[in-house]
Design a protein around this motif. Structure first.
Motif, mmCIF file in Angstrom:
data_model
loop_
_atom_site.group_PDB
_atom_site.id
_atom_site.type_symbol
_atom_site.label_atom_id
_atom_site.label_comp_id
_atom_site.label_asym_id
_atom_site.label_seq_id
_atom_site.Cartn_x
_atom_site.Cartn_y
_atom_site.Cartn_z
ATOM 1 N N TRP A 49 0.849 -1.291 -0.024
ATOM 2 C CA TRP A 49 -0.105 -0.093 -0.142
ATOM 3 C C TRP A 49 1.038 1.174 -0.113
ATOM 4 O O TRP A 49 0.554 2.261 -0.635
ATOM 5 N N LEU A 50 1.916 1.111 0.787
ATOM 6 C CA LEU A 50 2.763 2.377 0.963
ATOM 7 C C LEU A 50 3.447 2.745 -0.460
ATOM 8 O O LEU A 50 3.636 3.850 -0.608
ATOM 9 N N SER A 51 3.700 1.584 -0.914
ATOM 10 C CA SER A 51 4.732 1.917 -2.425
ATOM 11 C C SER A 51 3.838 2.577 -3.398
ATOM 12 O O SER A 51 4.358 3.459 -4.442
ATOM 13 N N GLU A 52 2.295 2.737 -3.166
ATOM 14 C CA GLU A 52 1.536 3.482 -4.054
ATOM 15 C C GLU A 52 1.283 4.961 -3.596
ATOM 16 O O GLU A 52 0.629 5.736 -4.279
ATOM 17 N N GLN A 53 1.871 5.174 -2.471
ATOM 18 C CA GLN A 53 1.697 6.545 -1.884
ATOM 19 C C GLN A 53 2.596 7.747 -2.543
ATOM 20 O O GLN A 53 3.878 7.217 -2.905
ATOM 21 N N LYS A 54 2.332 8.629 -2.489
ATOM 22 C CA LYS A 54 2.949 9.854 -3.346
ATOM 23 C C LYS A 54 3.964 10.433 -2.058
ATOM 24 O O LYS A 54 3.745 11.477 -1.638
ATOM 25 N N LEU A 55 4.836 9.760 -1.677
ATOM 26 C CA LEU A 55 5.939 10.262 -0.766
ATOM 27 C C LEU A 55 7.312 9.996 -1.257
ATOM 28 O O LEU A 55 7.471 9.039 -2.111
ATOM 29 N N LYS A 56 8.074 10.746 -0.396
ATOM 30 C CA LYS A 56 9.575 10.344 -0.804
ATOM 31 C C LYS A 56 10.142 9.178 -0.601
ATOM 32 O O LYS A 56 9.639 8.421 0.303
ATOM 33 N N ASP A 57 10.999 8.422 -1.194
ATOM 34 C CA ASP A 57 11.571 7.219 -0.879
ATOM 35 C C ASP A 57 12.200 7.113 0.568
ATOM 36 O O ASP A 57 12.045 6.200 1.312
ATOM 37 N N SER A 58 12.987 8.018 0.826
ATOM 38 C CA SER A 58 13.201 8.305 2.190
ATOM 39 C C SER A 58 12.200 7.982 3.351
ATOM 40 O O SER A 58 12.247 7.600 4.341
ATOM 41 N N THR A 59 11.077 8.806 2.940
ATOM 42 C CA THR A 59 10.206 8.858 4.098
ATOM 43 C C THR A 59 9.619 7.430 4.083
ATOM 44 O O THR A 59 8.936 6.916 5.186
ATOM 45 N N LYS A 60 9.230 6.686 3.048
ATOM 46 C CA LYS A 60 8.658 5.334 2.813
ATOM 47 C C LYS A 60 9.741 4.411 3.587
ATOM 48 O O LYS A 60 9.084 3.268 4.407
ATOM 49 N N THR A 61 11.086 4.509 3.507
ATOM 50 C CA THR A 61 11.842 3.714 4.278
ATOM 51 C C THR A 61 11.616 3.666 5.775
ATOM 52 O O THR A 61 11.399 2.810 6.330
ATOM 53 N N VAL A 62 11.429 5.137 6.290
ATOM 54 C CA VAL A 62 11.295 5.405 7.723
ATOM 55 C C VAL A 62 9.874 4.781 8.037
ATOM 56 O O VAL A 62 9.790 4.161 9.023
ATOM 57 N N TYR A 63 8.767 5.028 7.171
ATOM 58 C CA TYR A 63 7.606 4.509 7.566
ATOM 59 C C TYR A 63 7.518 2.972 7.565
ATOM 60 O O TYR A 63 6.668 2.261 8.634
ATOM 61 N N MET A 64 8.184 2.330 6.576
ATOM 62 C CA MET A 64 8.205 0.928 6.847
ATOM 63 C C MET A 64 8.838 0.315 7.785
ATOM 64 O O MET A 64 8.478 -0.591 8.400
ATOM 65 N N ALA A 65 10.002 0.793 8.319
ATOM 66 C CA ALA A 65 10.509 0.617 9.596
ATOM 67 C C ALA A 65 9.914 0.610 10.787
ATOM 68 O O ALA A 65 9.796 -0.090 11.662
ATOM 69 N N MET A 66 9.145 1.881 10.687
ATOM 70 C CA MET A 66 8.172 1.925 11.817
ATOM 71 C C MET A 66 7.023 0.963 11.918
ATOM 72 O O MET A 66 6.664 0.502 12.935
ATOM 73 N N PHE A 67 6.427 0.993 10.826
ATOM 74 C CA PHE A 67 5.213 -0.175 10.994
ATOM 75 C C PHE A 67 5.637 -1.507 11.074
ATOM 76 O O PHE A 67 5.023 -2.308 11.969
ATOM 77 N N GLY A 68 6.965 -1.894 10.558
ATOM 78 C CA GLY A 68 7.563 -3.126 10.978
ATOM 79 C C GLY A 68 7.747 -3.372 12.431
ATOM 80 O O GLY A 68 7.447 -4.582 12.897
ATOM 81 N N ARG A 69 8.123 -2.213 13.087
ATOM 82 C CA ARG A 69 8.329 -2.293 14.550
ATOM 83 C C ARG A 69 6.692 -2.543 15.220
ATOM 84 O O ARG A 69 6.696 -3.475 16.249
ATOM 85 N N PHE A 70 5.906 -1.908 14.609
ATOM 86 C CA PHE A 70 4.548 -1.796 15.282
ATOM 87 C C PHE A 70 3.919 -3.339 14.911
ATOM 88 O O PHE A 70 3.346 -3.974 15.994
ATOM 89 N N CYS A 71 4.084 -4.020 13.760
ATOM 90 C CA CYS A 71 3.771 -5.351 13.595
ATOM 91 C C CYS A 71 4.206 -6.289 14.511
ATOM 92 O O CYS A 71 3.714 -7.208 14.909
ATOM 93 N N GLN A 72 5.576 -6.090 14.753
ATOM 94 C CA GLN A 72 6.247 -7.016 15.829
ATOM 95 C C GLN A 72 5.621 -6.985 16.990
ATOM 96 O O GLN A 72 5.423 -8.054 17.670
#
Length: 366
Positions: A49-72
């Protein structure tokens, strides 16, 4: 007095419903963007889902790490996204990050990170709604309750004088309605008085109020049963709240011609739009509950951060403690997950009594 370990029979409380799969949505190009994937593999679905959002690649990387920790964290709790509540978001934000180096493991989220998590979870649940999820948006509720603002907010209780003002206002407003012999014409007032009653006199959360149904109400025992399998939650209604709740239930029965189904929502939405057609099954939104709570408390002279549903729930716990409730009673009546939470709440309330009226109260739990 019953304890959390008491057996209870019957099934008059509505259980948590599983996500309703909608068959009306068009086929999506993204195979992973389905409700089942979000619930079973949230990290994978979020990444897609995030890959389709209009965000900077660096922002997507941060969000993925954050959501990954939340899923953990979510996996460690044995929970799925459709079981999440605003209080769970608070607990997650207060937890330490196990992925940090040993020297930094005790560090919790900064104020900015907390806000980012709340905003992202609000967007995620808004998207899940478009996929057919019928539950509440805990991210949005967390925003209303300011869970993501700054550092940890202390537990807030109304002081004794404020508590008495709220209780007196409940009684006064109800008496005025009765004296003027108003019933269905003033049903919104009856409903809102009862709503405040079940918060400060029953400890119900906003999410409880939104899903509360007629078969949860036991007015003989004067309690509300929101129990789930393996998890007792039987809120004892305090004496001052009982007349307000009974009055509203009576008015609601009159409104519907005394023909109510067991699954009738207790706190139904304003009938001015589609009453008799749609509104019978429409519940109050979380934002509406918060606004009405703040409006009522303002009438009692209580404003600011203490004018919230969570403060009323905390105050209910304080009233139980003053009445001699054990930790088991707190677990049962508040629907807490463990006795350690009851102990933290009890300690927070004890510390609050040592502070001047209106002062801050220490705790990170409720």
């Amino acid at each position: 007095m019953e304890t959390a370990n008491s057996t209870h029979t019957g099934s008059h409380a509505i259980k948590r419903q599983g996500p309703q799969q909608s068959h009306n949505h068009p086929l999506r190009k993204d195979f992973f963007d389905s409700l089942s994937y979000w619930l079973d593999s949230p990290s994978l679905a979020y990444s897609s889902w995030l890959s389709e959002q209009k965000l900077k690649d660096s922002t997507k990387t941060v969000y993925m790490a954050m959501f990954g920790r939340f899923c953990q964290w979510l996996n460690e709790q044995g929970r799925r996204l459709d079981q999440l509540e605003a209080d769970d978001i608070r607990r997650f934000l207060d937890s330490a990050n196990p992925n940090l180096p040993q020297s930094r493991k005790a560090r919790t989220n900064s104020g900015r990170q907390r806000q980012q998590y709340v905003r992202q979870l609000e967007k995620v649940f808004a998207h899940l709604s478009s996929l057919g999820h019928s539950g509440t948006n805990p991210g949005r509720i967390a925003g209303y309750e300011r869970i993501g603002t700054g550092s940890d907010k202390p537990t807030r209780f109304l002081n004794r004088e404020e508590t008495q003002r709220v209780i007196q206002l409940i009684q006064t407003e109800l008496d005025e309605l009765r004296q003027e012999e108003k019933s269905t014409d003033e049903w919104l007032k009856y409903r809102d008085i009862a709503m405040i009653g079940v918060m400060i006199g029953g400890g119900l959360k906003v999410s409880h109020i939104r899903r509360l149904t007629l078969n949860c109400m036991d007015m003989v025992e004067e309690r509300i049963d929101l129990s789930q399998p393996g998890h007792a939650h039987r809120a004892r209604l305090l004496a001052f709240a009982v007349p307000a709740v009974k009055a509203w239930l009576s008015v609601q029965e009159q409104m519907h011609g005394r023909k109510l189904e067991p699954t009738q929502k207790i706190f139904e939405a304003d009938r001015s739009s589609g009453f008799g057609r749609n509104s019978k099954t429409v519940t109050l939104s979380a934002s509406s509950i918060h606004r009405r709570t703040q409006r009522f408390l303002a009438m009692a002279g209580i404003t600011g951060e203490r004018a919230s549903a969570q403060t009323l729930r905390n105050t209910y716990a304080g009233l139980l403690i003053d009445g001699g409730a054990t930790d088991d009673h707190l677990v049962d009546y508040l629907g807490l997950q463990a006795s350690v939470t009851a102990q933290r709440l009890r300690n927070a309330y004890a510390r609050s009594q040592l502070r001047p009226a209106g002062g801050a109260h220490l705790s990170k739990d409720h």
